[in-house]
Scaffold this motif. Structure first.
Motif, PDB file in Angstrom:
ATOM      1  N   ILE A 158       0.833  -1.208   0.000  1.00 36.39           N
ATOM      2  CA  ILE A 158       0.000   0.000   0.000  1.00 36.39           C
ATOM      3  C   ILE A 158       0.864   1.253   0.000  1.00 36.39           C
ATOM      4  O   ILE A 158       0.566   2.227  -0.696  1.00 36.39           O
ATOM      5  N   LYS A 159       1.960   1.228   0.745  1.00 38.57           N
ATOM      6  CA  LYS A 159       2.879   2.361   0.761  1.00 38.57           C
ATOM      7  C   LYS A 159       3.452   2.587  -0.639  1.00 38.57           C
ATOM      8  O   LYS A 159       3.541   3.721  -1.109  1.00 38.57           O
ATOM      9  N   PHE A 160       3.805   1.519  -1.319  1.00 36.48           N
ATOM     10  CA  PHE A 160       4.337   1.575  -2.680  1.00 36.48           C
ATOM     11  C   PHE A 160       3.296   2.151  -3.638  1.00 36.48           C
ATOM     12  O   PHE A 160       3.590   3.037  -4.442  1.00 36.48           O
ATOM     13  N   ILE A 161       2.061   1.662  -3.550  1.00 38.91           N
ATOM     14  CA  ILE A 161       0.980   2.134  -4.427  1.00 38.91           C
ATOM     15  C   ILE A 161       0.685   3.607  -4.164  1.00 38.91           C
ATOM     16  O   ILE A 161       0.513   4.394  -5.098  1.00 38.91           O
ATOM     17  N   ASN A 162       0.618   3.993  -2.893  1.00 35.77           N
ATOM     18  CA  ASN A 162       0.330   5.389  -2.556  1.00 35.77           C
ATOM     19  C   ASN A 162       1.406   6.333  -3.066  1.00 35.77           C
ATOM     20  O   ASN A 162       1.111   7.467  -3.448  1.00 35.77           O
ATOM     21  N   ARG A 163       2.662   5.881  -3.081  1.00 34.68           N
ATOM     22  CA  ARG A 163       3.739   6.729  -3.584  1.00 34.68           C
ATOM     23  C   ARG A 163       3.527   7.034  -5.065  1.00 34.68           C
ATOM     24  O   ARG A 163       3.656   8.173  -5.499  1.00 34.68           O
ATOM     25  N   PHE A 164       3.159   6.013  -5.841  1.00 39.42           N
ATOM     26  CA  PHE A 164       2.906   6.233  -7.256  1.00 39.42           C
ATOM     27  C   PHE A 164       1.623   7.014  -7.491  1.00 39.42           C
ATOM     28  O   PHE A 164       1.535   7.823  -8.405  1.00 39.42           O
ATOM     29  N   LYS A 165       0.632   6.790  -6.643  1.00 41.54           N
ATOM     30  CA  LYS A 165      -0.634   7.515  -6.777  1.00 41.54           C
ATOM     31  C   LYS A 165      -0.409   9.001  -6.535  1.00 41.54           C
ATOM     32  O   LYS A 165      -0.916   9.842  -7.268  1.00 41.54           O
ATOM     33  N   THR A 166       0.377   9.335  -5.521  1.00 36.14           N
ATOM     34  CA  THR A 166       0.671  10.738  -5.222  1.00 36.14           C
ATOM     35  C   THR A 166       1.423  11.378  -6.374  1.00 36.14           C
ATOM     36  O   THR A 166       1.123  12.500  -6.770  1.00 36.14           O
ATOM     37  N   GLU A 205       7.357  13.079 -14.728  1.00 35.11           N
ATOM     38  CA  GLU A 205       7.936  11.738 -14.671  1.00 35.11           C
ATOM     39  C   GLU A 205       6.897  10.662 -14.947  1.00 35.11           C
ATOM     40  O   GLU A 205       7.140   9.729 -15.688  1.00 35.11           O
ATOM     41  N   VAL A 206       5.730  10.795 -14.348  1.00 31.07           N
ATOM     42  CA  VAL A 206       4.678   9.792 -14.452  1.00 31.07           C
ATOM     43  C   VAL A 206       3.545  10.371 -15.296  1.00 31.07           C
ATOM     44  O   VAL A 206       3.197  11.536 -15.165  1.00 31.07           O
ATOM     45  N   ALA A 207       2.982   9.555 -16.150  1.00 30.03           N
ATOM     46  CA  ALA A 207       1.860  10.011 -16.968  1.00 30.03           C
ATOM     47  C   ALA A 207       0.692  10.385 -16.068  1.00 30.03           C
ATOM     48  O   ALA A 207       0.269   9.596 -15.222  1.00 30.03           O
ATOM     49  N   THR A 208       0.203  11.598 -16.232  1.00 32.45           N
ATOM     50  CA  THR A 208      -0.892  12.088 -15.400  1.00 32.45           C
ATOM     51  C   THR A 208      -2.208  11.521 -15.904  1.00 32.45           C
ATOM     52  O   THR A 208      -2.456  11.514 -17.103  1.00 32.45           O
ATOM     53  N   PRO A 209      -3.085  11.071 -14.996  1.00 32.50           N
ATOM     54  CA  PRO A 209      -4.402  10.589 -15.417  1.00 32.50           C
ATOM     55  C   PRO A 209      -5.176  11.703 -16.127  1.00 32.50           C
ATOM     56  O   PRO A 209      -4.988  12.885 -15.855  1.00 32.50           O
ATOM     57  N   LYS A 210      -6.044  11.298 -17.036  1.00 31.24           N
ATOM     58  CA  LYS A 210      -6.785  12.260 -17.859  1.00 31.24           C
ATOM     59  C   LYS A 210      -7.581  13.262 -17.030  1.00 31.24           C
ATOM     60  O   LYS A 210      -7.609  14.441 -17.351  1.00 31.24           O
ATOM     61  N   ASP A 211      -8.246  12.806 -15.970  1.00 33.52           N
ATOM     62  CA  ASP A 211      -9.075  13.727 -15.196  1.00 33.52           C
ATOM     63  C   ASP A 211      -8.222  14.806 -14.525  1.00 33.52           C
ATOM     64  O   ASP A 211      -8.588  15.981 -14.494  1.00 33.52           O
ATOM     65  N   ILE A 212      -7.058  14.434 -14.020  1.00 34.29           N
ATOM     66  CA  ILE A 212      -6.175  15.417 -13.391  1.00 34.29           C
ATOM     67  C   ILE A 212      -5.621  16.367 -14.444  1.00 34.29           C
ATOM     68  O   ILE A 212      -5.533  17.580 -14.235  1.00 34.29           O
ATOM     69  N   GLU A 213      -5.278  15.814 -15.602  1.00 37.68           N
ATOM     70  CA  GLU A 213      -4.751  16.637 -16.697  1.00 37.68           C
ATOM     71  C   GLU A 213      -5.796  17.647 -17.167  1.00 37.68           C
ATOM     72  O   GLU A 213      -5.494  18.824 -17.380  1.00 37.68           O
ATOM     73  N   LEU A 214      -7.045  17.203 -17.301  1.00 39.14           N
ATOM     74  CA  LEU A 214      -8.117  18.108 -17.720  1.00 39.14           C
ATOM     75  C   LEU A 214      -8.342  19.214 -16.693  1.00 39.14           C
ATOM     76  O   LEU A 214      -8.544  20.384 -17.053  1.00 39.14           O
ATOM     77  N   LEU A 215      -8.308  18.862 -15.414  1.00 34.58           N
ATOM     78  CA  LEU A 215      -8.473  19.880 -14.374  1.00 34.58           C
ATOM     79  C   LEU A 215      -7.328  20.890 -14.394  1.00 34.58           C
ATOM     80  O   LEU A 215      -7.542  22.090 -14.217  1.00 34.58           O
TER      81      LEU A 215
END
Length: 144
Positions: free
Chosen positions: A97-105, A114-124
């Protein structure tokens, strides 16, 4: 009662039930791995450190078996083994979970390239940028 079934239908249709089933199946397989690690890797050295005491078979006998009566005992050795299982599972889940949360953040940060931003965040983020430009234009028109 009608709302309950409607809520259950939404739960099942949205895929939560499938996600949960996949999680249970993976969890069951993971449990077998943890049991093997505890019984075959962790417990033998622990038994060796305690002069060959096999924790799995340790028990406090309350009544000896005699004739037709069965033995009554508290199997605290199995409790120790299950506790070690629990600690391994809890630690593993914590790390995952710590690993997943790091990538989610990282993925939710619109400035992180560095990481491809999800579409909803990119649109916002684009919407925010457009609103700032619009505010600048409106401000310059009002000043004239």
């Amino acid at each position: 009662m009608k709302d309950f079934f409607k809520e259950f239908k939404n739960f099942a249709i949205k895929g939560n039930m499938i996600d949960m089933a996949v999680g249970i199946i993976i969890g069951t397989a993971f449990n077998k791995v943890v049991n093997a690690i505890v019984k075959k890797v962790i417990m033998p050295p622990l038994n060796l450190l305690t002069d060959g005491v096999n924790y799995t078979n340790r028990k406090l006998i309350l009544r000896e078996a005699s004739g037709n009566t069965e033995e009554v005992a508290i199997a605290y050795g199995e409790l120790i083994e299950v506790f070690v299982d629990f600690v391994i599972v809890a630690f593993t889940i914590f790390v995952v979970i710590k690993f997943i949360n790091r990538f989610k953040t990282k993925s939710e940060d619109p400035k992180n390239q560095e990481v491809a931003t999800p579409k909803d965040i990119e649109l916002l983020a684009n919407l925010e940028k457009l609103m700032k430009e619009q505010n600048k234009l409106l401000k310059s028109i009002k000043e004239k």
